[in-house]
Enzyme design. Structure first.
Site, PDB file in Angstrom:
ATOM      1  N   ASP A 155       0.835  -1.205   0.000  1.00  0.00           N
ATOM      2  CA  ASP A 155       0.000   0.000   0.000  1.00  0.00           C
ATOM      3  C   ASP A 155       0.872   1.259   0.000  1.00  0.00           C
ATOM      4  OD1 ASP A 155      -2.273  -1.711   0.216  1.00  0.00           O
ATOM      5  OD2 ASP A 155      -1.833  -1.932   2.336  1.00  0.00           O
ATOM      6  N   HIS A 184      -5.132  -3.813   5.706  1.00  0.00           N
ATOM      7  CA  HIS A 184      -4.843  -4.102   4.296  1.00  0.00           C
ATOM      8  C   HIS A 184      -6.055  -4.696   3.592  1.00  0.00           C
ATOM      9  CE1 HIS A 184      -2.712  -5.000   0.656  1.00  0.00           C
ATOM     10  NE2 HIS A 184      -3.094  -6.277   0.739  1.00  0.00           N
TER      11      HIS A 184
HETATM   12  P1  NAD Z   1      -0.105 -18.367  -5.524  1.00  0.00           P
HETATM   13  O1  NAD Z   1      -1.270 -19.281  -5.611  1.00  0.00           O
HETATM   14  O2  NAD Z   1       0.609 -18.007  -6.775  1.00  0.00           O
HETATM   15  O3  NAD Z   1       0.972 -18.962  -4.530  1.00  0.00           O
HETATM   16  C1  NAD Z   1       0.632 -19.443  -3.267  1.00  0.00           C
HETATM   17  C2  NAD Z   1       1.569 -20.557  -2.919  1.00  0.00           C
HETATM   18  O4  NAD Z   1       1.209 -21.033  -1.615  1.00  0.00           O
HETATM   19  C3  NAD Z   1       1.505 -21.765  -3.870  1.00  0.00           C
HETATM   20  O5  NAD Z   1       2.776 -22.083  -4.363  1.00  0.00           O
HETATM   21  C4  NAD Z   1       0.940 -22.870  -2.998  1.00  0.00           C
HETATM   22  O6  NAD Z   1       1.432 -24.159  -3.329  1.00  0.00           O
HETATM   23  C5  NAD Z   1       1.427 -22.426  -1.623  1.00  0.00           C
HETATM   24  N1  NAD Z   1       0.725 -23.083  -0.520  1.00  0.00           N
HETATM   25  C6  NAD Z   1      -0.582 -23.407  -0.433  1.00  0.00           C
HETATM   26  N2  NAD Z   1      -0.813 -24.041   0.722  1.00  0.00           N
HETATM   27  C7  NAD Z   1       0.382 -24.102   1.368  1.00  0.00           C
HETATM   28  C8  NAD Z   1       0.790 -24.650   2.610  1.00  0.00           C
HETATM   29  N3  NAD Z   1      -0.069 -25.267   3.438  1.00  0.00           N
HETATM   30  N4  NAD Z   1       2.094 -24.550   2.951  1.00  0.00           N
HETATM   31  C9  NAD Z   1       2.974 -23.939   2.122  1.00  0.00           C
HETATM   32  N5  NAD Z   1       2.637 -23.411   0.941  1.00  0.00           N
HETATM   33  C10 NAD Z   1       1.354 -23.499   0.579  1.00  0.00           C
HETATM   34  O7  NAD Z   1      -0.603 -17.039  -4.768  1.00  0.00           O
HETATM   35  P2  NAD Z   1       0.146 -15.619  -4.688  1.00  0.00           P
HETATM   36  O8  NAD Z   1      -0.286 -14.779  -5.816  1.00  0.00           O
HETATM   37  O9  NAD Z   1       1.587 -15.858  -4.447  1.00  0.00           O
HETATM   38  O10 NAD Z   1      -0.541 -15.008  -3.375  1.00  0.00           O
HETATM   39  C11 NAD Z   1      -0.310 -15.585  -2.118  1.00  0.00           C
HETATM   40  C12 NAD Z   1      -1.094 -14.856  -1.030  1.00  0.00           C
HETATM   41  O11 NAD Z   1      -0.612 -13.511  -0.873  1.00  0.00           O
HETATM   42  C13 NAD Z   1      -2.585 -14.709  -1.328  1.00  0.00           C
HETATM   43  O12 NAD Z   1      -3.322 -14.939  -0.158  1.00  0.00           O
HETATM   44  C14 NAD Z   1      -2.732 -13.260  -1.745  1.00  0.00           C
HETATM   45  O13 NAD Z   1      -4.021 -12.757  -1.555  1.00  0.00           O
HETATM   46  C15 NAD Z   1      -1.721 -12.612  -0.820  1.00  0.00           C
HETATM   47  N6  NAD Z   1      -1.283 -11.265  -1.209  1.00  0.00           N
HETATM   48  C16 NAD Z   1      -1.067 -10.374  -0.203  1.00  0.00           C
HETATM   49  C17 NAD Z   1      -0.626  -9.100  -0.491  1.00  0.00           C
HETATM   50  C18 NAD Z   1      -0.372  -8.114   0.606  1.00  0.00           C
HETATM   51  O14 NAD Z   1      -0.224  -6.923   0.323  1.00  0.00           O
HETATM   52  N7  NAD Z   1      -0.248  -8.517   1.854  1.00  0.00           N
HETATM   53  C19 NAD Z   1      -0.396  -8.732  -1.823  1.00  0.00           C
HETATM   54  C20 NAD Z   1      -0.612  -9.667  -2.826  1.00  0.00           C
HETATM   55  C21 NAD Z   1      -1.071 -10.935  -2.508  1.00  0.00           C
HETATM   56  C1  LMR Z   2      -3.089  -6.456  -3.139  1.00  0.00           C
HETATM   57  O1  LMR Z   2      -3.249  -5.471  -2.443  1.00  0.00           O
HETATM   58  O2  LMR Z   2      -2.750  -6.377  -4.342  1.00  0.00           O
HETATM   59  C2  LMR Z   2      -3.233  -7.814  -2.525  1.00  0.00           C
HETATM   60  O3  LMR Z   2      -3.785  -7.751  -1.260  1.00  0.00           O
HETATM   61  C3  LMR Z   2      -3.920  -8.805  -3.403  1.00  0.00           C
HETATM   62  C4  LMR Z   2      -5.380  -8.556  -3.563  1.00  0.00           C
HETATM   63  O4  LMR Z   2      -6.165  -9.507  -3.437  1.00  0.00           O
HETATM   64  O5  LMR Z   2      -5.771  -7.423  -3.874  1.00  0.00           O
END
Ligand code: NAD
Ligand code: LMR
Length: 338
Positions: A155, A184
């Site tokens: 953010d 967030h």
């Molecule tokens: P993705 O599906 O590409 O990757 C997630 C990974 O987690 C996969 O490789 C999967 O195998 C793994 N996984 C699932 N269960 C698991 C477990 N029990 N133990 C270990 N690994 C496990 O998803 P992504 O795009 O990398 O997003 C991941 C998370 O981050 C999502 O929840 C998304 O919403 C979040 N996110 C948060 C922010 C933020 O600002 N905080 C920003 C973007 C995304």
């Molecule tokens: C973001 O801010 O991009 C992440 O939290 C992923 C989402 O679901 O928006």
């Protein structure tokens, strides 16, 4: 001084580029990659990069989680499902059903194998997953509020970039200091543009300011829509996660004066936490506020500072959703034995 960093969910869309950036960080001497799939390949690939960190991949069999976590100084968690419109969900909160259990199980692993590590939670919904980690740590008797962080850096990165766009000079972006507080997701994301080190133009219309605020609050939607079914922000999140991890590591090493907004339990600094509660007008347990980092994790929670009337209204609007999301995380763990 250098550290062992662990990425849980290391084979994912965020996990892979985040692991790449951590491999490139000179403060990291050991990088453990854990996921339920593909980490041997990701680790083999990264291990050929000519930087000092030793990279090892782990899978669940043979106590992989425990082995990955043992000796960790910092654990970053991007494990879990992302938003995928049409397939999965339209709101971060919809991810709770799947991600709550994933985060609970990983937190249990950390609580038993690396209870003193700094834990950086990326998995959504952050406003609920951080309370889940905290409640798991409490049940294991290892809760240290100074060590558990919800990563809200994306953010801040968005606010920096969008201000630089308005100012017509993207080269300024990374040097812009602009707090983004609250939580967030959607309206819980509160950018404090009035405190930006680089002011918006003096003739900037209030309707434009409102639109800029909305763009930061819903920046995640912009990416989800553009990716058109292929997930949510991964590369910008990896950048943001690596930025925040670097700050935590520099602080663990003893560097002073490092400040970043992050979603923390307000008992991590009792006096600073009380100030935040007064400022938001609610006896809330968590808030993303600017935090000074140190060798123990959270050193000080800083005041939100002087807010404009519209920023006060944004904080007021954030609180009810935050309260519900926090409670959802807490009550997910409360009845479980673990
Ligand atoms: P993705 O599906 O590409 O990757 C997630 C990974 O987690 C996969 O490789 C999967 O195998 C793994 N996984 C699932 N269960 C698991 C477990 N029990 N133990 C270990 N690994 C496990 O998803 P992504 O795009 O990398 O997003 C991941 C998370 O981050 C999502 O929840 C998304 O919403 C979040 N996110 C948060 C922010 C933020 O600002 N905080 C920003 C973007 C995304
Ligand atoms: C973001 O801010 O991009 C992440 O939290 C992923 C989402 O679901 O928006």
């Amino acid at each position: 001084m250098s550290f062992k960093a662990v990425v849980l969910g290391a084979a994912g869309g965020i996990g892979q580029p985040l692991s790449l950036l951590l491999k490139n960080n000179p403060l990291v001497k050991e990088l453990a990659l854990y996921d339920i799939v593909n980490t041997p390949g990701v680790a083999a690939d990264l291990s050929h990069i000519s930087t000092p960190a030793k990279v090892v991949g782990y899978l669940p069999p043979d106590d992989g989680l425990k082995k990955a976590l043992t000796g960790a100084d910092i654990v970053v968690i991007p494990a879990g499902v992302p938003r995928k419109p049409g397939r999965c969900s339209d709101r971060r909160d919809d991810l709770f059903k799947i991600n709550a259990g994933i985060v609970r199980d990983l937190a249990t692993g950390i609580a038993t194998s690396a209870p003193k590590a700094a834990v950086l939670v990326i998995s959504n919904p952050v406003n609920s997953t951080v309370p889940i980690v905290v409640e798991v740590f409490k049940k294991h008797g290892v809760f240290d509020p100074k060590k558990i962080f919800g990563v809200t850096t994306l953010d801040v990165v968005r606010a920096q970039t969008f201000i630089a766009e308005v100012l017509g000079d993207l080269s300024l972006a990374s040097s812009i200091n602009v707090p983004v507080v609250g939580g967030h997701s959607g309206v819980t994301i509160v950018p404090l543009f009035s405190q930006s080190s680089h002011a918006l133009p003096s003739n900037y219309a209030s309707s434009d300011l409102q639109a800029l605020t909305t763009r930061v609050q819903f920046g995640g939607d912009e990416v989800v829509k553009a990716k058109d079914g292929a997930g949510s922000a991964t590369l910008s999140m990896a950048y943001a996660g690596a930025e925040f991890a670097e700050k935590v590591l520099r602080a663990l090493k003893g560097e002073k004066g490092i400040v970043a907004p992050t979603f923390v339990h307000l008992s991590s600094d009792k006096s600073g936490g009380e100030t935040i509660k007064k400022e938001v007008g609610k006896d809330i347990d968590y808030f993303s506020a600017p935090v000074e980092l140190g060798p123990e994790g959270v050193t000080k929670i800083l005041s939100l500072g002087k807010l404009t009337d519209s920023e006060k209204a944004l904080v007021e609007a954030a609180v009810p959703e935050l309260v519900v999301s926090i409670e959802k995380g807490v009550s997910f763990i409360a009845p479980s034995k673990l």
